[in-house]
Motif scaffolding. Structure first.
Motif, mmCIF file in Angstrom:
data_model
loop_
_atom_site.group_PDB
_atom_site.id
_atom_site.type_symbol
_atom_site.label_atom_id
_atom_site.label_comp_id
_atom_site.label_asym_id
_atom_site.label_seq_id
_atom_site.Cartn_x
_atom_site.Cartn_y
_atom_site.Cartn_z
ATOM 1 N N LEU A 3 5.685 2.650 -12.198
ATOM 2 C CA LEU A 3 4.354 2.950 -12.104
ATOM 3 C C LEU A 3 4.354 4.600 -11.354
ATOM 4 O O LEU A 3 5.076 4.851 -10.580
ATOM 5 C CB LEU A 3 3.648 2.253 -10.860
ATOM 6 C CG LEU A 3 2.194 2.529 -10.116
ATOM 7 C CD1 LEU A 3 1.225 2.446 -11.229
ATOM 8 C CD2 LEU A 3 1.938 1.717 -8.924
ATOM 9 N N ALA A 4 3.683 5.135 -12.231
ATOM 10 C CA ALA A 4 3.373 6.637 -12.019
ATOM 11 C C ALA A 4 2.146 6.858 -11.213
ATOM 12 O O ALA A 4 1.064 6.552 -12.060
ATOM 13 C CB ALA A 4 3.474 7.493 -13.170
ATOM 14 N N ILE A 5 2.141 7.647 -10.175
ATOM 15 C CA ILE A 5 0.750 7.726 -9.532
ATOM 16 C C ILE A 5 0.646 9.478 -9.423
ATOM 17 O O ILE A 5 1.860 10.249 -9.195
ATOM 18 C CB ILE A 5 0.822 7.410 -8.184
ATOM 19 C CG1 ILE A 5 1.880 7.548 -7.300
ATOM 20 C CG2 ILE A 5 0.645 5.636 -8.464
ATOM 21 C CD1 ILE A 5 1.878 6.888 -5.815
ATOM 22 N N ALA A 6 -0.309 10.149 -9.307
ATOM 23 C CA ALA A 6 -0.439 11.550 -9.211
ATOM 24 C C ALA A 6 -1.793 12.139 -8.892
ATOM 25 O O ALA A 6 -2.887 11.195 -8.841
ATOM 26 C CB ALA A 6 -0.155 12.198 -10.610
ATOM 27 N N SER A 7 -1.952 13.263 -8.061
ATOM 28 C CA SER A 7 -3.157 13.621 -7.580
ATOM 29 C C SER A 7 -3.289 15.393 -8.187
ATOM 30 O O SER A 7 -2.197 15.853 -8.152
ATOM 31 C CB SER A 7 -3.035 13.753 -6.225
ATOM 32 O OG SER A 7 -4.120 14.579 -5.533
ATOM 33 N N ASN A 8 -4.587 15.563 -8.606
ATOM 34 C CA ASN A 8 -4.533 16.863 -9.277
ATOM 35 C C ASN A 8 -5.132 18.072 -8.136
ATOM 36 O O ASN A 8 -5.329 18.968 -8.639
ATOM 37 C CB ASN A 8 -5.548 16.813 -10.597
ATOM 38 C CG ASN A 8 -6.885 16.260 -10.192
ATOM 39 O OD1 ASN A 8 -7.083 15.928 -8.913
ATOM 40 N ND2 ASN A 8 -7.722 16.177 -11.016
ATOM 41 N N THR A 54 0.929 -1.044 -0.072
ATOM 42 C CA THR A 54 0.068 0.097 -0.160
ATOM 43 C C THR A 54 0.871 1.213 0.222
ATOM 44 O O THR A 54 1.459 1.381 0.900
ATOM 45 C CB THR A 54 -0.839 -0.120 1.187
ATOM 46 O OG1 THR A 54 -1.795 -1.205 1.157
ATOM 47 C CG2 THR A 54 -1.807 0.984 1.210
ATOM 48 N N ILE A 55 0.964 1.817 -0.924
ATOM 49 C CA ILE A 55 1.620 3.063 -1.171
ATOM 50 C C ILE A 55 1.178 4.328 -0.745
ATOM 51 O O ILE A 55 -0.005 4.732 -1.159
ATOM 52 C CB ILE A 55 2.317 3.286 -2.749
ATOM 53 C CG1 ILE A 55 2.639 2.144 -3.273
ATOM 54 C CG2 ILE A 55 3.005 4.554 -2.913
ATOM 55 C CD1 ILE A 55 2.972 1.829 -4.722
ATOM 56 N N GLY A 56 1.911 5.026 0.093
ATOM 57 C CA GLY A 56 1.388 6.291 0.896
ATOM 58 C C GLY A 56 2.130 7.594 0.429
ATOM 59 O O GLY A 56 1.987 8.198 1.438
ATOM 60 N N ASN A 57 2.701 7.461 -0.442
ATOM 61 C CA ASN A 57 3.417 8.631 -0.750
ATOM 62 C C ASN A 57 2.731 10.059 -1.024
ATOM 63 O O ASN A 57 3.416 11.119 -0.557
ATOM 64 C CB ASN A 57 4.493 8.397 -1.946
ATOM 65 C CG ASN A 57 5.566 7.544 -1.557
ATOM 66 O OD1 ASN A 57 5.094 6.222 -1.831
ATOM 67 N ND2 ASN A 57 6.764 7.456 -1.187
ATOM 68 N N LEU A 58 1.602 9.884 -1.320
ATOM 69 C CA LEU A 58 0.842 11.133 -1.587
ATOM 70 C C LEU A 58 -0.230 11.182 -0.478
ATOM 71 O O LEU A 58 -0.597 10.100 0.377
ATOM 72 C CB LEU A 58 0.230 11.171 -2.886
ATOM 73 C CG LEU A 58 1.220 11.009 -4.214
ATOM 74 C CD1 LEU A 58 0.286 10.844 -5.407
ATOM 75 C CD2 LEU A 58 2.173 12.051 -4.013
ATOM 76 N N THR A 59 -0.941 12.185 -0.382
ATOM 77 C CA THR A 59 -1.821 12.371 0.792
ATOM 78 C C THR A 59 -3.219 12.989 0.285
ATOM 79 O O THR A 59 -3.992 13.190 1.175
ATOM 80 C CB THR A 59 -1.330 13.495 1.599
ATOM 81 O OG1 THR A 59 -1.071 14.831 1.226
ATOM 82 C CG2 THR A 59 -0.170 12.966 2.509
ATOM 83 N N THR A 60 -3.226 13.274 -0.879
ATOM 84 C CA THR A 60 -4.770 13.834 -1.560
ATOM 85 C C THR A 60 -4.926 12.945 -2.341
ATOM 86 O O THR A 60 -4.305 11.844 -2.831
ATOM 87 C CB THR A 60 -4.327 15.145 -2.244
ATOM 88 O OG1 THR A 60 -3.124 15.034 -3.131
ATOM 89 C CG2 THR A 60 -3.969 16.121 -1.293
ATOM 90 N N SER A 61 -6.242 13.002 -3.008
ATOM 91 C CA SER A 61 -7.117 12.237 -3.671
ATOM 92 C C SER A 61 -6.264 11.947 -4.920
ATOM 93 O O SER A 61 -5.886 12.578 -5.832
ATOM 94 C CB SER A 61 -8.465 12.603 -4.209
ATOM 95 O OG SER A 61 -9.079 11.586 -4.780
ATOM 96 N N ILE A 62 -6.169 10.487 -5.300
ATOM 97 C CA ILE A 62 -5.551 9.861 -6.380
ATOM 98 C C ILE A 62 -6.233 10.196 -7.805
ATOM 99 O O ILE A 62 -7.437 9.790 -7.882
ATOM 100 C CB ILE A 62 -5.128 8.458 -6.310
ATOM 101 C CG1 ILE A 62 -3.879 8.401 -4.920
ATOM 102 C CG2 ILE A 62 -4.281 7.911 -7.636
ATOM 103 C CD1 ILE A 62 -2.856 8.845 -5.098
ATOM 104 N N SER A 63 -5.802 10.595 -8.803
ATOM 105 C CA SER A 63 -6.343 10.995 -10.119
ATOM 106 C C SER A 63 -5.780 10.105 -11.241
ATOM 107 O O SER A 63 -6.440 9.998 -12.195
ATOM 108 C CB SER A 63 -6.559 12.558 -10.332
ATOM 109 O OG SER A 63 -5.237 12.981 -10.559
ATOM 110 N N SER A 64 -4.628 9.785 -11.116
ATOM 111 C CA SER A 64 -3.783 9.271 -12.256
ATOM 112 C C SER A 64 -2.934 8.063 -11.569
ATOM 113 O O SER A 64 -2.195 8.416 -10.923
ATOM 114 C CB SER A 64 -3.156 10.279 -13.106
ATOM 115 O OG SER A 64 -3.884 11.249 -13.551
#
Length: 539
Positions: free
Chosen positions: A472-477, A452-462
């Motif tokens: 694997l690329a993950i992002a939040s807008n 479970t990857i928790g590097n971001l703290t806001t809603s995942i959009s991509s």
């Protein structure tokens, strides 16, 4: 003549007056550095010994040169040297010969790099001349003489070409080449039909920023979608933006020239997808109809009627939406998320865009994905309650159902091309990465996430996987510069990129090129950022 008085003035007349002639000179025999001791007084005796030694050395050197010349002629018959630009018909003598070559011995068995020079497995120690001959043979085997050089030699030395002999017979040489090729094949872990794939290391990502992909034609609104053409031979990137325009760019890593712009006035484009065959583009948005753009004819056409066979007007136009959709791997079926938990199956092969079936979930659909498994691909849908449904499209039945351990508030679902990984994003910035137990063919009733990857703290959009399932690329807008790239084999984030100074902005869309040489990042400022992944650069 210089008088004695003049010599006395310069101080050179009296200093050497009382020395003998033998004390004024000495002979340098080149056997070492000049000695500080006083030279021998028996000058004649020393000169005689030096003369005898010099004559003996001259004879020995002459003999060695004759032997070396004979050996060179023998080697010349075995291995043809490189052509020398000379008009003389006779071979020139070597400019220099190292006499120590005849005294050295080289072990071919102890050095792994020299084992290929052995004629038989029992060969071990060879002399200097033989070692040179085998090196020449190996070089000519790897780099054969061009035809033009052979023809030039045959014209220049017709008799020498007739007398040339091979060091081993043709059968033995062919067998040696086969054994060497087999050894190279068995000693390599790469593929037989293609080059060995590049294995990325965790920790540091080799990445370089390039000019924006859409710098030649910037968007006037936020970028909603970026995608590379599915064919590796067509380096084309599309961008869809809030200004209701679809733009195409030829990505070359330098100027990225603009190819074409398509304006769709009555459709706010939120999703743009290349068809798996690469022949057309599907354009959808918050409308019950869609557009297709044909790349061959360069024309855009709207679906003849609403997706559900009805027409809409006024406020009813906003009730239907086709924003969430996905093609199956063959491009024959299009899955579209509808209202109240419905997922509609559109027959794309016929070209009419008719709904041929539907499946229903118990919550709002947040994502659809065609997972490869078994003989084809099965449809996976994600609900707002983080439940995943696996559908048998042929029978319209749910074959598996399980809940993501990441909690509730799921936002997106996607997987890789090979069907090895599955990624599910949530509103809390959590991305759950699943392995083979989440595949449709797995017997696991409730798969466990690999991490479970928790590097971001806001809603995942991509969430986007690269072509060989290493990145694997993950992002939040929601916030600026909210993007990470994960090394999938180790399931760790790269620490060197992006940094706090990387000007990503609000990331709205991500896509890797077909060979992962480039990664395109769309943001809310209308820019399509382009980065070069050096580890996947074409050789």
């Amino acid at each position: 003549m210089v008088s004695d008085e003049e010599l006395e003035e310069v101080g050179g007349g009296q200093e050497l007056q009382n020395l003998m002639d033998t004390d004024l000179f000495f002979v340098d025999d080149a056997q070492g550095a000049p000695s500080d001791e006083q030279p021998s007084l028996d000058f004649a005796k020393d000169m005689g010994e030096q003369s005898e030694v010099s004559d003996a050395e001259d004879k020995e050197e002459k003999s060695e040169q004759e032997n070396a010349s004979e050996q060179s002629e023998n080697d010349e018959e075995l291995v043809e040297p490189e052509p020398v630009a000379s008009t003389s018909t006779s071979r020139k003598a070597p400019a220099w010969i190292d006499s120590d070559d005849t005294n050295i011995s080289v072990s071919l068995a102890d050095n792994a790099r020299l084992r290929k020079l052995r004629d038989t497995p029992s060969d071990n120690v060879v002399g200097g001349r033989e070692y040179e001959r085998r090196l020449r043979r190996q070089f000519e085997r790897i780099n054969p003489t061009p035809d033009w050089a052979q023809k030039a030699r045959s014209k220049l030395h017709p008799t020498r070409q007739k007398r040339r002999r091979l060091s081993v017979s043709s059968d033995e040489e062919e067998k040696m080449q086969e054994d060497e090729a087999l050894g190279d094949l068995l000693g390599d872990t790469g593929g037989i039909l293609g080059p060995r794939p590049k294995k990325l290391a965790p920790g540091t990502l080799s990445i370089e920023r390039l000019r924006d992909a859409n710098l030649a034609a910037p968007s006037e609104g936020a970028i909603k979608a970026v995608q590379f053409h599915p064919s590796a031979q067509i380096p084309v990137l599309l961008t869809a933006s809030e200004d209701r325009r679809l733009r195409f760019f030829n990505v070359d890593g330098h100027t990225n020239p603009h190819l074409q712009t398509v304006h769709i006035p009555d459709l706010p484009i939120t999703t743009a997808l290349f068809h798996p065959t690469g022949t057309n583009v599907l354009l959808t948005g918050p409308r019950p109809y869609f557009y297709t753009y044909d790349l061959q004819s360069g024309s855009a056409s709207r679906s003849p009627r609403g997706l559900w066979g009805t027409t809409f007007s006024g406020d009813q136009m906003k009730e239907g939406s086709m924003e969430i959709c996905a093609f199956n791997p063959t491009g024959e079926v299009l899955a579209v998320a509808g209202r109240k938990g419905y997922v509609h199956l559109v027959d794309w092969r016929s070209g009419t865009g008719q709904v041929v079936g539907s499946v229903k979930m118990n919550s709002v659909v947040k994502g659809v994905w065609w997972a490869r498994g078994g003989a084809g691909a099965e449809l996976m849908s994600l609900g707002e309650d983080a439940e995943v449904y696996v559908w048998d499209v042929g029978t319209r039945r749910c074959t598996k159902r399980w809940k993501d351990e990441g909690g509730f508030g799921a936002t997106t679902i996607t997987g890789d091309r090979a069907g090895q990984y599955l990624g599910i994003g949530s509103r809390h910035g959590i991305v759950s990465v699943y392995g083979s137990d989440a595949a449709p063919t797995s017997d696991s009733k409730r798969p466990k996430p690999l991490k479970t990857i928790g590097n971001l703290t806001t809603s995942i959009s991509s969430v986007k996987f690269n072509h060989d399932s290493q990145l694997l690329a993950i992002a939040s807008n929601t916030k600026k510069d909210q993007m990470r790239i994960i090394h999938l084999p180790s399931l760790t984030a790269y620490s060197n990129w992006p940094t706090f100074g990387t000007p990503l902005g609000h990331v709205t869309s991500i896509d890797f090129s077909t060979g992962s040489e480039y990664v395109a990042i769309g943001n809310s400022r209308g820019r399509a950022l382009l980065y070069h992944l050096r580890d996947f650069a074409q050789q």
